[in-house]
Write a protein that holds these residues in place. Structure first.
Motif, PDB file in Angstrom:
ATOM      1  N   GLN A   1       0.844  -1.188   0.000  1.00  0.00           N
ATOM      2  CA  GLN A   1       0.000   0.000   0.000  1.00  0.00           C
ATOM      3  C   GLN A   1       0.888   1.249   0.000  1.00  0.00           C
ATOM      4  N   ARG A   2       0.389   2.324  -0.606  1.00  0.00           N
ATOM      5  CA  ARG A   2       1.149   3.577  -0.684  1.00  0.00           C
ATOM      6  C   ARG A   2       0.394   4.693   0.011  1.00  0.00           C
ATOM      7  N   PHE A   3       1.163   5.547   0.646  1.00  0.00           N
ATOM      8  CA  PHE A   3       0.647   6.705   1.358  1.00  0.00           C
ATOM      9  C   PHE A   3       0.966   7.935   0.511  1.00  0.00           C
ATOM     10  N   VAL A   4      -0.057   8.642   0.088  1.00  0.00           N
ATOM     11  CA  VAL A   4       0.109   9.786  -0.810  1.00  0.00           C
ATOM     12  C   VAL A   4      -0.501  11.018  -0.152  1.00  0.00           C
ATOM     13  N   MET A   5       0.255  12.103  -0.118  1.00  0.00           N
ATOM     14  CA  MET A   5      -0.209  13.310   0.559  1.00  0.00           C
ATOM     15  C   MET A   5       0.069  14.540  -0.284  1.00  0.00           C
ATOM     16  N   PHE A   6      -0.928  15.421  -0.355  1.00  0.00           N
ATOM     17  CA  PHE A   6      -0.778  16.749  -0.923  1.00  0.00           C
ATOM     18  C   PHE A   6      -0.810  17.756   0.227  1.00  0.00           C
ATOM     19  N   TYR A   7      -0.094  18.870   0.103  1.00  0.00           N
ATOM     20  CA  TYR A   7      -0.007  19.795   1.228  1.00  0.00           C
ATOM     21  C   TYR A   7       0.234  21.221   0.738  1.00  0.00           C
ATOM     22  N   ALA A   8      -0.071  22.169   1.615  1.00  0.00           N
ATOM     23  CA  ALA A   8       0.215  23.582   1.368  1.00  0.00           C
ATOM     24  C   ALA A   8       0.589  24.229   2.698  1.00  0.00           C
ATOM     25  N   GLU A   9       1.356  25.287   2.640  1.00  0.00           N
ATOM     26  CA  GLU A   9       1.783  25.987   3.846  1.00  0.00           C
ATOM     27  C   GLU A   9       0.587  26.667   4.514  1.00  0.00           C
ATOM     28  N   PRO A  10       0.439  26.511   5.844  1.00  0.00           N
ATOM     29  CA  PRO A  10      -0.641  27.226   6.560  1.00  0.00           C
ATOM     30  C   PRO A  10      -0.558  28.723   6.321  1.00  0.00           C
ATOM     31  N   GLY A  11      -1.726  29.345   6.223  1.00  0.00           N
ATOM     32  CA  GLY A  11      -1.782  30.773   6.003  1.00  0.00           C
ATOM     33  C   GLY A  11      -1.800  31.186   4.551  1.00  0.00           C
ATOM     34  N   THR A  12      -1.617  30.227   3.646  1.00  0.00           N
ATOM     35  CA  THR A  12      -1.651  30.547   2.221  1.00  0.00           C
ATOM     36  C   THR A  12      -3.054  30.357   1.665  1.00  0.00           C
ATOM     37  N   THR A  13      -3.282  30.940   0.503  1.00  0.00           N
ATOM     38  CA  THR A  13      -4.572  30.776  -0.166  1.00  0.00           C
ATOM     39  C   THR A  13      -4.831  29.313  -0.497  1.00  0.00           C
ATOM     40  N   ASP A  14      -3.793  28.604  -0.906  1.00  0.00           N
ATOM     41  CA  ASP A  14      -3.957  27.183  -1.237  1.00  0.00           C
ATOM     42  C   ASP A  14      -4.386  26.389  -0.004  1.00  0.00           C
ATOM     43  N   HIS A  15      -3.841  26.723   1.152  1.00  0.00           N
ATOM     44  CA  HIS A  15      -4.236  26.035   2.384  1.00  0.00           C
ATOM     45  C   HIS A  15      -5.692  26.329   2.707  1.00  0.00           C
ATOM     46  N   ASP A  16      -6.117  27.572   2.530  1.00  0.00           N
ATOM     47  CA  ASP A  16      -7.521  27.917   2.775  1.00  0.00           C
ATOM     48  C   ASP A  16      -8.445  27.109   1.865  1.00  0.00           C
ATOM     49  N   LYS A  17      -8.032  26.893   0.636  1.00  0.00           N
ATOM     50  CA  LYS A  17      -8.853  26.126  -0.298  1.00  0.00           C
ATOM     51  C   LYS A  17      -8.916  24.650   0.117  1.00  0.00           C
ATOM     52  N   MET A  18      -7.812  24.129   0.665  1.00  0.00           N
ATOM     53  CA  MET A  18      -7.847  22.761   1.192  1.00  0.00           C
ATOM     54  C   MET A  18      -8.859  22.649   2.319  1.00  0.00           C
ATOM     55  N   VAL A  19      -8.906  23.660   3.166  1.00  0.00           N
ATOM     56  CA  VAL A  19      -9.864  23.661   4.273  1.00  0.00           C
ATOM     57  C   VAL A  19     -11.284  23.604   3.729  1.00  0.00           C
ATOM     58  N   LEU A  20     -11.568  24.369   2.685  1.00  0.00           N
ATOM     59  CA  LEU A  20     -12.897  24.348   2.083  1.00  0.00           C
ATOM     60  C   LEU A  20     -13.235  22.961   1.533  1.00  0.00           C
ATOM     61  N   LEU A  21     -12.272  22.318   0.890  1.00  0.00           N
ATOM     62  CA  LEU A  21     -12.511  20.978   0.352  1.00  0.00           C
ATOM     63  C   LEU A  21     -12.739  19.965   1.468  1.00  0.00           C
ATOM     64  N   ASP A  22     -12.119  20.198   2.616  1.00  0.00           N
ATOM     65  CA  ASP A  22     -12.205  19.240   3.717  1.00  0.00           C
ATOM     66  C   ASP A  22     -13.483  19.383   4.532  1.00  0.00           C
ATOM     67  N   MET A  23     -14.251  20.436   4.319  1.00  0.00           N
ATOM     68  CA  MET A  23     -15.420  20.688   5.146  1.00  0.00           C
ATOM     69  C   MET A  23     -16.629  19.847   4.751  1.00  0.00           C
ATOM     70  N   ASP A  24     -16.517  19.066   3.664  1.00  0.00           N
ATOM     71  CA  ASP A  24     -17.684  18.349   3.153  1.00  0.00           C
ATOM     72  C   ASP A  24     -18.086  17.177   4.025  1.00  0.00           C
ATOM     73  N   ARG A  25     -17.122  16.515   4.676  1.00  0.00           N
ATOM     74  CA  ARG A  25     -17.407  15.323   5.487  1.00  0.00           C
ATOM     75  C   ARG A  25     -16.668  15.429   6.813  1.00  0.00           C
ATOM     76  N   SER A  26     -17.032  14.572   7.761  1.00  0.00           N
ATOM     77  CA  SER A  26     -16.421  14.638   9.088  1.00  0.00           C
ATOM     78  C   SER A  26     -15.406  13.531   9.340  1.00  0.00           C
ATOM     79  N   GLU A  27     -15.342  12.519   8.479  1.00  0.00           N
ATOM     80  CA  GLU A  27     -14.435  11.391   8.704  1.00  0.00           C
ATOM     81  C   GLU A  27     -13.733  11.021   7.407  1.00  0.00           C
TER      82      GLU A  27
END
Length: 287
Positions: free
Chosen positions: A255-281
């Protein structure tokens, strides 16, 4: 049945067809019926007899030395990944397919990994199988590949998404690179473990449904997806530029572990937060 297994002979033939005579310092000598180097030309460049090389391609010679493999890799202009793949194919030819039993597989992701995914939110994180099935992912991971969330959990597969989903070429800024990487991983698996569960069915499906996949599959490229920065053109949150890392999970069946990331405080990080708000788990496919 489409060719799923890619043994030493098949790999040599495919790579030979991709070396232009002039790139190897040879004259093209007029029109050729097939592209690339002739058998006798590659044999001469590698310093082996034509008969010996022909036996390699036909699977009649299964014990090439390291020196011969290195010479062939040089003549074929293989990069480091292709060179190592040539070694792997030769090792498999030497031990024989009958001595390599099918590798068992499991879609179960251990509890500790699921906890880690939860801690890494809002980053888009995936656990992938050897055949690029999405075994589990964070909510932002599921939504990052726009349209993937509409597919049944058991059919979610990165290669299937890249080649068959109509949104993929628009969402993935580096679609060409992503496509080559998917084919490369599947090619390596087909060479080292052609009986891997799910591999034949996936490859046959993609060969039938995607001309782009069929063209790339015929090239026998094995270069994996490189780490770096990936750009997504997302229909809901706009463009994201995210870092990318991929690594094997120890103690699992590849199995492979794959991660995308952005620096906190950046616009890209804010957009990740928006994408993550759809589900709780984290979203996990049923085993």
């Amino acid at each position: 049945m489409p060719d799923v297994e890619s043994g030493l002979g098949s790999y040599l033939r495919a790579r030979r067809a991709q070396v232009a005579p002039q790139d190897a310092g040879l004259s093209s000598c007029g029109p050729r019926r097939t592209p690339g180097l002739r058998r006798e030309e590659l044999a001469a460049l590698a310093g082996v007899s034509i008969d010996y090389y022909a036996r390699l391609e036909r699977g009649k010679e299964t014990h090439p030395s390291t020196a011969i493999l290195d010479a062939l890799a040089g003549a074929l202009r293989l990069d480091a990944y292709g060179h190592q793949h040539l070694y792997d194919l030769a090792a498999r030819a030497t031990r024989g397919t009958s001595e390599a039993p099918p590798t068992p597989t499991s879609r179960e992701v251990r509890r500790g990994v699921l906890v880690l995914l939860e801690e890494l939110r809002p980053n888009p994180v995936f656990v992938l199988s050897r055949t690029l099935d999405v075994l589990t992912c964070t909510p932002s991971g599921l939504r990052l590949f726009a349209g993937l969330d509409a597919q049944p959990p058991q059919t979610r597969n990165i290669a299937r998404y890249v080649f068959l989903h109509p949104q993929a070429p628009h969402v993935l800024d580096d679609w060409d690179e992503q496509a080559r990487a998917c084919v490369g991983r599947l090619r390596v698996l087909a060479s080292t473990d052609p009986t891997a569960p799910g591999l034949t069915g996936l490859v046959e499906e993609l060969l039938v449904k995607s001309r782009e996949f069929a063209d790339l599959w015929s090239r026998y490229d094995v270069k994996p997806h490189a780490q770096g920065v990936k750009t997504f053109h997302h229909p809901d949150v706009g463009d994201l530029r995210l870092g990318y890392e991929s690594m094997p999970l120890d103690g699992t069946l590849a199995q492979r572990f794959v991660m995308f990331y952005a620096e906190p405080g950046t616009t890209d990080h804010d957009k990740m937060v928006l994408l993550d708000m759809d589900r709780s788990e984290p979203v996990t496919a049923d085993p």
